[in-house]
Every structure is written in structure tokens, then in C-alpha cells.
Design a protein around this motif. Structure first.
Motif, PDB file in Angstrom:
ATOM      1  N   GLU A 211      -8.471   3.090  -8.172  1.00  0.00           N
ATOM      2  CA  GLU A 211      -9.334   1.949  -7.822  1.00  0.00           C
ATOM      3  C   GLU A 211      -8.780   0.837  -6.859  1.00  0.00           C
ATOM      4  OE1 GLU A 211     -12.662  -0.538  -7.718  1.00  0.00           O
ATOM      5  OE2 GLU A 211     -12.473   1.866  -7.952  1.00  0.00           O
ATOM      6  N   LEU A 212      -7.374   0.531  -7.304  1.00  0.00           N
ATOM      7  CA  LEU A 212      -6.609  -0.516  -6.726  1.00  0.00           C
ATOM      8  C   LEU A 212      -6.605  -0.050  -5.199  1.00  0.00           C
ATOM      9  CD1 LEU A 212      -5.293  -3.221  -6.715  1.00  0.00           C
ATOM     10  CD2 LEU A 212      -3.159  -1.908  -7.608  1.00  0.00           C
ATOM     11  N   ASP A 213      -6.243   1.147  -5.145  1.00  0.00           N
ATOM     12  CA  ASP A 213      -6.098   1.590  -3.631  1.00  0.00           C
ATOM     13  C   ASP A 213      -7.331   1.176  -2.677  1.00  0.00           C
ATOM     14  OD1 ASP A 213      -3.696   2.650  -3.204  1.00  0.00           O
ATOM     15  OD2 ASP A 213      -3.986   4.827  -3.889  1.00  0.00           O
ATOM     16  N   ARG A 214      -8.690   1.574  -3.491  1.00  0.00           N
ATOM     17  CA  ARG A 214      -9.635   1.378  -2.786  1.00  0.00           C
ATOM     18  C   ARG A 214      -9.989  -0.244  -2.417  1.00  0.00           C
ATOM     19  NH1 ARG A 214     -14.806   0.067  -3.827  1.00  0.00           N
ATOM     20  NH2 ARG A 214     -14.432  -0.357  -5.763  1.00  0.00           N
ATOM     21  N   GLN A 215      -9.751  -0.792  -3.408  1.00  0.00           N
ATOM     22  CA  GLN A 215     -10.052  -2.366  -3.054  1.00  0.00           C
ATOM     23  C   GLN A 215      -8.994  -3.066  -2.211  1.00  0.00           C
ATOM     24  OE1 GLN A 215     -10.574  -4.578  -6.528  1.00  0.00           O
ATOM     25  NE2 GLN A 215     -11.753  -3.300  -7.767  1.00  0.00           N
ATOM     26  N   ILE A 216      -7.593  -2.486  -2.092  1.00  0.00           N
ATOM     27  CA  ILE A 216      -6.716  -2.981  -1.204  1.00  0.00           C
ATOM     28  C   ILE A 216      -6.994  -2.590   0.357  1.00  0.00           C
ATOM     29  CG2 ILE A 216      -4.215  -2.706  -0.328  1.00  0.00           C
ATOM     30  CD1 ILE A 216      -4.481  -4.457  -2.446  1.00  0.00           C
TER      31      ILE A 216
ATOM     32  N   VAL B 291      -7.843  -6.682  -8.063  1.00  0.00           N
ATOM     33  CA  VAL B 291      -6.958  -6.813  -6.506  1.00  0.00           C
ATOM     34  C   VAL B 291      -6.282  -8.169  -6.584  1.00  0.00           C
ATOM     35  CG1 VAL B 291      -8.914  -7.926  -5.095  1.00  0.00           C
ATOM     36  CG2 VAL B 291      -7.148  -6.559  -4.041  1.00  0.00           C
TER      37      VAL B 291
ATOM     38  N   ALA C 107      -3.217  -7.764  -8.647  1.00  0.00           N
ATOM     39  CA  ALA C 107      -2.062  -6.961  -8.053  1.00  0.00           C
ATOM     40  C   ALA C 107      -1.497  -7.625  -6.670  1.00  0.00           C
ATOM     41  CB  ALA C 107      -3.046  -5.735  -7.703  1.00  0.00           C
ATOM     42  N   LEU C 108      -2.334  -8.277  -5.924  1.00  0.00           N
ATOM     43  CA  LEU C 108      -1.787  -8.898  -4.894  1.00  0.00           C
ATOM     44  C   LEU C 108      -0.658 -10.048  -5.277  1.00  0.00           C
ATOM     45  CD1 LEU C 108      -4.699  -9.222  -2.182  1.00  0.00           C
ATOM     46  CD2 LEU C 108      -2.489  -8.008  -1.945  1.00  0.00           C
TER      47      LEU C 108
ATOM     48  N   GLU D  18       0.892  -1.039   0.004  1.00  0.00           N
ATOM     49  CA  GLU D  18       0.078  -0.070  -0.032  1.00  0.00           C
ATOM     50  C   GLU D  18       0.989   1.399   0.137  1.00  0.00           C
ATOM     51  OE1 GLU D  18      -4.406   0.282   1.886  1.00  0.00           O
ATOM     52  OE2 GLU D  18      -2.684  -0.408   3.434  1.00  0.00           O
TER      53      GLU D  18
ATOM     54  N   GLY E 227     -12.750  -9.616  -8.284  1.00  0.00           N
ATOM     55  CA  GLY E 227     -11.360  -9.522  -7.708  1.00  0.00           C
ATOM     56  C   GLY E 227     -10.500  -9.511  -9.118  1.00  0.00           C
TER      57      GLY E 227
END
Length: 460
Positions: A320-325, A280, A283-284, A129, A277
């Protein structure tokens, strides 16, 4: 057991496996109870800390101390030398499930390992993050200054601690070097969490602190390799040290360089997936692969996760990735901070215990060197008018889990005697707990960066 030969062999196997299955279920029960304690301590500590205008991460650390080895003994870890009988949660399981002492010991060991792994996953997600929140272009602008801050932040406390212990306390060379090395660490997890909470992560000072802390972590690994070699053989393995330097440099620079080409592929993959997903999970997966690669070349896994975040920070899907993480971090990151607090044994601060007194005297010296050795780093920054030098120095102070690693390795190798080991632990505890409130105070000297800091920052 005499009945087993008369049963069909599958039934016999099931009966023989039953105790193992029971143990597994009790391990799960222990982990679930541990998580209940962790989340309760995290939220209560964070909310109380927020009420008195302190960083919530400090409340999580204090909550960990309360439920840990220092007070309630609810969250205990075996690596600190504790046994199953020291854990109140294991006592509850013994009462409820009728565990034998042997079974309780196994459950205690496994439960501690599972929670420790979850804590490691928490700090990996946190650093991913922080990488996403960091601006690679801004980091590149302050890169050379961050490197200078990190080098001074390693050399100054190491030299001051080692020479001071040898001169004032007549500590022999190898233990003094080991203690000096423990002073070099910086906990990037704690500092970055506070910076995010107060809306200063994207400031010039914040980017410089994070960049310096990453470099400091790499330098700390190299220093640890040197002192560990000294502890084992009395000699330094130059080949290993050279390998660490080269691999760390190639890994970080290579990740940033290749990221420019990876971003397009990542976006194409994420947009082509149609199930939940789709963003996310890839990304993970990328973050975990980078953490794995860092780990197998003997770097910290968190460096790989941070590099992955920096790479994906350049994509158009970052917000959007920030929000989902964020919800994933809300679940895993508190486990890390509460665990750090739970492992801090404040019993070493008790002056009425005779063996603590010598350690307390040395601890005062180490604490002074630990603070001054990092504060001076702010004054090596040049060419940036109006920079908050005090905030940069304060941001480098917390040792956190990194300092505890040094103390643990020194204790296991037999290099450190009890007073010196206690002094290092005291230094780690106090720098970890003093840094968050002082970092908030330090940034009060700077003009506001964000008109309205995010009430629910991504690293929270």
C-alpha cells in the motif's frame, strides 16, 4: 522616496518591502516556468524513448539536454558558470515584467537553487522507493558479493585512470588522482530506475547491482574526501577518512538492525492515525529524517533514504505504501533526471573548438577505462551459477550526477586544467547516456524474470 517621511511608518515599510515581494513573486514565476519545461521535456522524451524500445529514463535525460545548456537554454543553472542573460526563461521574465539586469540576476540565482533543491528531493524519493522495492533478505544474500563488486569497481578504474594519465599523457600526480577518482562513481539513481522499468530490480543481478552501487556511493564519498584534501593541502586528512568509514558502516548496519524494532511502531502509528496521509506522511517523514541524519554525518542524503526504504520494506503495509508513494515520485523524480541532462554541456564535444581537442583525446582514454573498469566487476562474482555477469558490469557504468560533482569540485579547486575537466565531463555524459540502452540489451541474455513487467513501475 522623498514622500516616505510623510507617510505613517507601517505604510513606509510596506512600500520598502514591495520590491522584495515583487522579486519573490518573480522567483516563483521562474520556478513555475522551469517546472513546465521540465515536465514537458520529461514526458515527451520518455514517450519517444518508449516508442523505440529504450528505457524512458534515457528519454528524460535527452529531454533535459535539449532544454538545457547544450541547446534551447530554457533550463540553465548558475553553478555551471552561466549568467541570467544565458537563460531564455529569464529573458521572457525580463520582457514580461520589465526586470532590471540586477533583479534578473537575483531571480536567476534563486530560481536555479529552488529547482536544484526539488531535484535533490526527487532523487531522495527515488532512492526511498528503490529501498521499498528491494528485498532486504535478498540483499543480505548477495551482500558480500556486492561489496566485492563495489570494491573492484572503485579500484580498477581509479588505478587505470590515474596511472594511464600519468604514463600516457604526462599529467601530474594530483590532477591524475582527481580524474581517476571521478572514474570511481556509479549513479545509483539512473541504474535503479532502469532496472525498475525493465522489471529486473528484484532479480539476483538487480539486487547485486543496487547493493554494489550503494557501497560504491559510500566508497566514492571517502575517495572524494581524500582527493579534496589533496587538492587543498597536498595531504590526506586521515582522521576525516577514518570518520567517514566508521560513520558510513555504523549508519547502514545500524539502520537495518534497528529497523526490525521500528517496523512494529511504524505500523501502530500508521493504523492509529485517522486523517488523510496516515501512511504516506509518516513514511516520508521517516525517510527525510534518515536522509537528514546521513547528510549531517557527511554521507549522501540518498543513502539515508535508501536505508529508510529497506527498513519499511519489511512492514506488512509495504504494498500500500508503494502505491501511495508512486504519484509523489511521478511529480518529483523527473525534475532530477531532466536537471542532470540540462547540466550536461555537449559543447565540450565540439572538435572545432581548439581547447576541446586535447580534452577529446583524453576523454577517449577515460571513457575506455570508465567502461572496462566497471565491466570487469561482473567477473568477480562467484558461487552463483547462471549469473549475468555482463549485466552486472553494465549496471555499474553510469556516472551521472555523481561524476559531475567530482568534475565541479576539481574545477572549483583549480586542480583540473580545461582539457582534463572537459575530458571528465565527456566521460560522465557518455557513460550516463550509453548505460540505459546497453543495460536493457544485457538483460536480454537472461531468461525472463517477470512474465509481464509492470507498465508503471514504482520508480517511473
Amino acid at each position: 522616496m522623498m514622500l516616505l517621511p510623510h507617510l505613517p511608518w507601517p505604510s513606509a515599510l510596506l512600500l520598502e518591502a514591495a520590491p522584495a515581494e515583487a522579486d519573490s513573486s518573480l522567483i516563483l514565476a521562474g520556478v513555475l516556468l522551469s517546472l513546465v519545461v521540465i515536465y514537458f521535456a520529461s514526458k515527451l522524451g520518455g514517450e519517444l524513448s518508449k516508442l523505440v524500445n529504450l528505457p524512458p529514463v534515457l528519454g528524460e535525460l535527452v529531454g533535459g539536454v535539449v532544454v538545457g545548456v547544450s541547446f534551447l537554454h530554457l533550463l540553465i543553472f548558475p553553478e555551471g558558470g552561466a549568467t541570467a542573460s544565458d537563460s531564455l526563461l529569464i529573458t521572457v521574465l525580463e520582457t514580461v515584467a520589465g526586470l532590471t539586469p540586477e533583479a534578473a540576476a537575483g531571480v536567476f540565482q534563486s530560481q536555479g537553487e529552488v529547482v536544484s533543491v526539488l531535484a535533490e528531493l526527487g532523487v531522495i524519493v527515488l532512492l526511498f522507493e528503490i529501498g521499498l522495492e528491494s528485498d532486504l533478505r535478498e540483499l543480505q544474500k548477495v551482500g558480500y558479493q556486492a561489496a566485492l563488486v563495489a570494491i573492484v569497481g572503485v579500484v580498477a578504474p581509479f588505478a587505470g585512470g590515474t596511472l594511464g594519465l600519468m604514463f600516457f599523457f604526462h599529467v601530474t600526480a594530483i590532477p591524475a588522482i582527481f580524474a581517476g577518482a571521478a572514474l570511481t562513481a556509479t549513479s545509483i539513481g539512473i541504474t535503479s530506475k532502469v532496472l525498475s522499468e525493465i522489471g529486473r530490480l528484484k532479480s539476483t543481478e538487480g539486487q547485486m547491482i543496487v547493493g554494489a552501487a550503494v557501497i560504491d556511493d559510500v566508497l566514492g564519498i571517502i575517495v572524494l574526501a581524500v582527493v579534496a584534501s589533496l587538492a587543498k593541502t597536498g595531504e590526506v586528512d586521515l582522521v576525516n577518512v577514518a570518520w567517514l568509514i566508521v560513520s558510513a558502516t555504523v549508519f547502514l548496519l545500524g539502520a537495518i538492525f534497528l529497523g526490525k524494532f521500528f517496523n512494529r511502531s511504524f505500523e501502530a502509528v500508521a493504523q492509529s492515525l485517522q486523517t488523510r496521509g496516515n501512511l504516506v506522511i509518516p513514511a516520508l517523514t521517516f525517510a527525510l529524517i534518515m536522509a537528514f541524519l546521513a547528510n549531517v554525518i557527511h554521507l549522501e542524503a540518498i543513502l539515508g533514504a535508501f536505508a529508510a526504504g529497506l527498513v519499511l520494506d519489511e512492514t506488512d503495509l509495504r504494498k500500500e505504501l508503494d502505491r501511495q508513494i508512486m504519484p509523489i515520485a511521478d511529480i518529483l523524480v523527473p525534475i532530477f533526471f531532466v536537471s542532470v541532462g540540462a547540466k550536461a554541456d555537449l559543447g565540450v564535444l565540439n572538435p572545432f573548438v581548439a581547447e576541446n581537442r586535447a580534452g577529446l583525446v583524453i576523454a577517449v582514454f577515460l571513457l575506455a577505462i570508465a567502461i572496462v573498469g566497471k565491466l570487469v566487476t561482473g567477473w568477480v562474482v562467484f558461487g552463483t551459477p547462471g549469473i549475468n555477469r555482463f549485466a552486472i558490469g553494465v549496471g555499474m557504468i553510469p556516472r551521472g550526477e555523481v561524476g559531475l560533482v567530482f568534475a565541479g569540485i576539481g574545477s572549483a579547486s583549480g586542480v583540473l586544467d580545461k582539457p582534463l575537466e572537459a575530458a571528465i565531463i565527456i566521460m560522465v555524459i557518455l557513460t550516463t547516456f550509453l548505460a540505459p540502452p546497453f543495460l536493457r540489451i544485457a538483460f536480454q541474455q537472461s531468461p525472463p524474470l517477470d512474465p509481464t513487467p509492470d507498465p508503471n513501475p514504482a520508480a517511473s
